[in-house]
Design a protein around this motif. Structure first.
Motif, PDB file in Angstrom:
ATOM      1  N   GLY A 240       0.795  -1.221   0.000  1.00 48.60           N
ATOM      2  CA  GLY A 240       0.000   0.000   0.000  1.00 48.60           C
ATOM      3  C   GLY A 240       0.827   1.269   0.000  1.00 48.60           C
ATOM      4  O   GLY A 240       0.287   2.353   0.228  1.00 48.60           O
ATOM      5  N   MET A 241       2.135   1.144  -0.278  1.00 43.99           N
ATOM      6  CA  MET A 241       2.996   2.315  -0.178  1.00 43.99           C
ATOM      7  C   MET A 241       2.696   3.359  -1.249  1.00 43.99           C
ATOM      8  O   MET A 241       2.748   4.559  -0.980  1.00 43.99           O
ATOM      9  N   TRP A 242       2.349   2.911  -2.469  1.00 48.00           N
ATOM     10  CA  TRP A 242       2.195   3.881  -3.561  1.00 48.00           C
ATOM     11  C   TRP A 242       1.008   4.811  -3.352  1.00 48.00           C
ATOM     12  O   TRP A 242       1.181   6.039  -3.483  1.00 48.00           O
ATOM     13  N   PRO A 243      -0.200   4.324  -3.012  1.00 51.90           N
ATOM     14  CA  PRO A 243      -1.271   5.295  -2.737  1.00 51.90           C
ATOM     15  C   PRO A 243      -0.985   6.150  -1.511  1.00 51.90           C
ATOM     16  O   PRO A 243      -1.350   7.327  -1.466  1.00 51.90           O
ATOM     17  N   ARG A 244      -0.314   5.564  -0.519  1.00 52.13           N
ATOM     18  CA  ARG A 244       0.020   6.344   0.669  1.00 52.13           C
ATOM     19  C   ARG A 244       1.093   7.379   0.354  1.00 52.13           C
ATOM     20  O   ARG A 244       1.054   8.502   0.877  1.00 52.13           O
ATOM     21  N   MET A 245       2.046   7.024  -0.505  1.00 55.00           N
ATOM     22  CA  MET A 245       3.083   7.983  -0.894  1.00 55.00           C
ATOM     23  C   MET A 245       2.453   9.176  -1.604  1.00 55.00           C
ATOM     24  O   MET A 245       2.796  10.336  -1.328  1.00 55.00           O
ATOM     25  N   PHE A 246       1.517   8.897  -2.509  1.00 51.69           N
ATOM     26  CA  PHE A 246       0.820   9.975  -3.206  1.00 51.69           C
ATOM     27  C   PHE A 246       0.080  10.851  -2.210  1.00 51.69           C
ATOM     28  O   PHE A 246       0.121  12.081  -2.290  1.00 51.69           O
ATOM     29  N   ARG A 247      -0.576  10.207  -1.246  1.00 53.10           N
ATOM     30  CA  ARG A 247      -1.324  10.967  -0.249  1.00 53.10           C
ATOM     31  C   ARG A 247      -0.394  11.846   0.597  1.00 53.10           C
ATOM     32  O   ARG A 247      -0.693  13.008   0.867  1.00 53.10           O
ATOM     33  N   ILE A 248       0.730  11.285   1.052  1.00 53.22           N
ATOM     34  CA  ILE A 248       1.609  12.032   1.943  1.00 53.22           C
ATOM     35  C   ILE A 248       2.278  13.192   1.226  1.00 53.22           C
ATOM     36  O   ILE A 248       2.404  14.295   1.782  1.00 53.22           O
ATOM     37  N   VAL A 249       2.719  12.981  -0.018  1.00 57.34           N
ATOM     38  CA  VAL A 249       3.316  14.078  -0.776  1.00 57.34           C
ATOM     39  C   VAL A 249       2.303  15.211  -0.920  1.00 57.34           C
ATOM     40  O   VAL A 249       2.623  16.387  -0.721  1.00 57.34           O
ATOM     41  N   CYS A 250       1.051  14.845  -1.262  1.00 54.80           N
ATOM     42  CA  CYS A 250       0.000  15.858  -1.368  1.00 54.80           C
ATOM     43  C   CYS A 250      -0.274  16.498  -0.009  1.00 54.80           C
ATOM     44  O   CYS A 250      -0.490  17.717   0.088  1.00 54.80           O
ATOM     45  N   ALA A 251      -0.256  15.679   1.041  1.00 56.23           N
ATOM     46  CA  ALA A 251      -0.544  16.191   2.381  1.00 56.23           C
ATOM     47  C   ALA A 251       0.500  17.210   2.824  1.00 56.23           C
ATOM     48  O   ALA A 251       0.171  18.206   3.470  1.00 56.23           O
ATOM     49  N   VAL A 252       1.761  16.956   2.495  1.00 56.46           N
ATOM     50  CA  VAL A 252       2.818  17.904   2.857  1.00 56.46           C
ATOM     51  C   VAL A 252       2.528  19.271   2.239  1.00 56.46           C
ATOM     52  O   VAL A 252       2.647  20.305   2.899  1.00 56.46           O
ATOM     53  N   PHE A 253       2.103  19.270   0.971  1.00 56.03           N
ATOM     54  CA  PHE A 253       1.757  20.528   0.306  1.00 56.03           C
ATOM     55  C   PHE A 253       0.550  21.173   0.965  1.00 56.03           C
ATOM     56  O   PHE A 253       0.550  22.373   1.272  1.00 56.03           O
ATOM     57  N   ILE A 254      -0.512  20.384   1.171  1.00 57.34           N
ATOM     58  CA  ILE A 254      -1.753  20.935   1.702  1.00 57.34           C
ATOM     59  C   ILE A 254      -1.554  21.486   3.104  1.00 57.34           C
ATOM     60  O   ILE A 254      -1.964  22.613   3.428  1.00 57.34           O
ATOM     61  N   LEU A 255      -0.919  20.692   3.977  1.00 55.83           N
ATOM     62  CA  LEU A 255      -0.751  21.111   5.370  1.00 55.83           C
ATOM     63  C   LEU A 255       0.176  22.316   5.491  1.00 55.83           C
ATOM     64  O   LEU A 255      -0.130  23.281   6.192  1.00 55.83           O
ATOM     65  N   ASN A 256       1.314  22.262   4.800  1.00 58.25           N
ATOM     66  CA  ASN A 256       2.257  23.373   4.919  1.00 58.25           C
ATOM     67  C   ASN A 256       1.738  24.634   4.236  1.00 58.25           C
ATOM     68  O   ASN A 256       1.939  25.748   4.743  1.00 58.25           O
TER      69      ASN A 256
END
Length: 272
Positions: A240-256
């Protein structure tokens, strides 16, 4: 950010967390299904199942991470009598903020995973969990959650801003529109994913099988890790790393981005 209090950071974190999970919830559904070995939901409704509890979980998680990070920064500066944070202290403070958020995140994610498996409504799932396993069962997987959140928070609260600061001094990157933000966000997101994926897989597997009598292999963090590696191979820890990787990269942008925008807005409001 010096003029913005820890309490205000807490509110900003709550808003940023709900915004992020509302956008990225389908990646959570896909990731959980892959980690548990069950079919990936095929419908939008299936991918968004568990959104209310997921959003309810993310709100206190990010609010605690933002607020605790600011509080720890202020405390460190006061105790050490300094106005600056070093790289090590910045990362350590972010890890502490992430670990603190596991208190809320662990039980909320337990409920979300059970709801995704059963398809029950949120109230029905609460009743089922309490009547079947007891009120304390949702803290299962707490140690894995602490490990995951401390590493994850250090990625977006510390590594991304530190890396962005370095890149802003590099003309080749700084001269590109949004270059430092994009490069630092992607790099921090990738690093956070790889570092936290095993803990996330272990946490998900522990919470997906709450009955430790029928599934004693998922009783503790150590037994779960041993079972996965011995029976399925170490590579399964990265399921499940690939969907989670996509989510986390996006999350870093959204949160910051949300954090920076709202903090700047609060500061401008005070100066007006």
């Amino acid at each position: 950010m010096a003029q913005v209090s820890a309490l205000e950071h807490t509110g900003i974190g709550a808003f940023a967390g709900v915004l992020e999970v509302s956008i990225m919830q389908p990646t959570v559904g896909i990731k959980n299904a892959l980690q548990e070995g069950r079919p990936v939901p095929k419908t939008i409704a299936g991918l968004y199942r568990g959104l209310p509890v997921s959003a309810g979980a993310m709100l206190p998680i990010t609010s605690v991470q933002f607020g605790m990070n600011r509080l720890l920064e202020q405390t460190y500066k006061r105790v050490m009598n300094t106005d600056q944070l070093g790289t090590g202290s910045t990362i350590g403070i972010a890890m502490g903020a992430g670990a603190a958020s596991a208190v809320m995140g662990c039980p909320a994610e337990f409920v979300m995973i059970q709801q995704q498996k059963s398809g029950r409504s949120l109230p029905a799932e609460f009743r089922h969990i309490v009547s079947t396993y007891g009120a304390l069962k949702p803290i299962k997987g707490f140690s894995a959650t602490v490990l995951r959140e401390s590493l994850y928070a250090s990625g977006y609260l510390a590594v991304a801003p530190l890396l962005r600061g370095v890149l802003e001094q590099q003309p080749a990157v700084a001269n590109l529109p949004g270059g430092p933000t994009v490069v630092s966000g992607v790099a921090a997101g990738l690093l956070a994913t790889v570092c936290t994926q095993p803990a996330d897989t272990i946490k998900t597997r522990m919470q997906a099988f709450p009955d430790t009598i029928s599934h004693p292999q998922y009783r503790t963090l150590v037994s779960t890790t041993q079972h996965i590696i011995q029976s399925e191979g170490a590579g399964t820890l990265f399921a499940g790393m690939w969907p989670r990787m996509f989510r986390i990269v996006c999350a870093v942008f959204i949160l910051n981005s949300t954090r920076t925008t709202l903090v700047d807005a609060v500061q401008r409001g005070r100066e007006a």
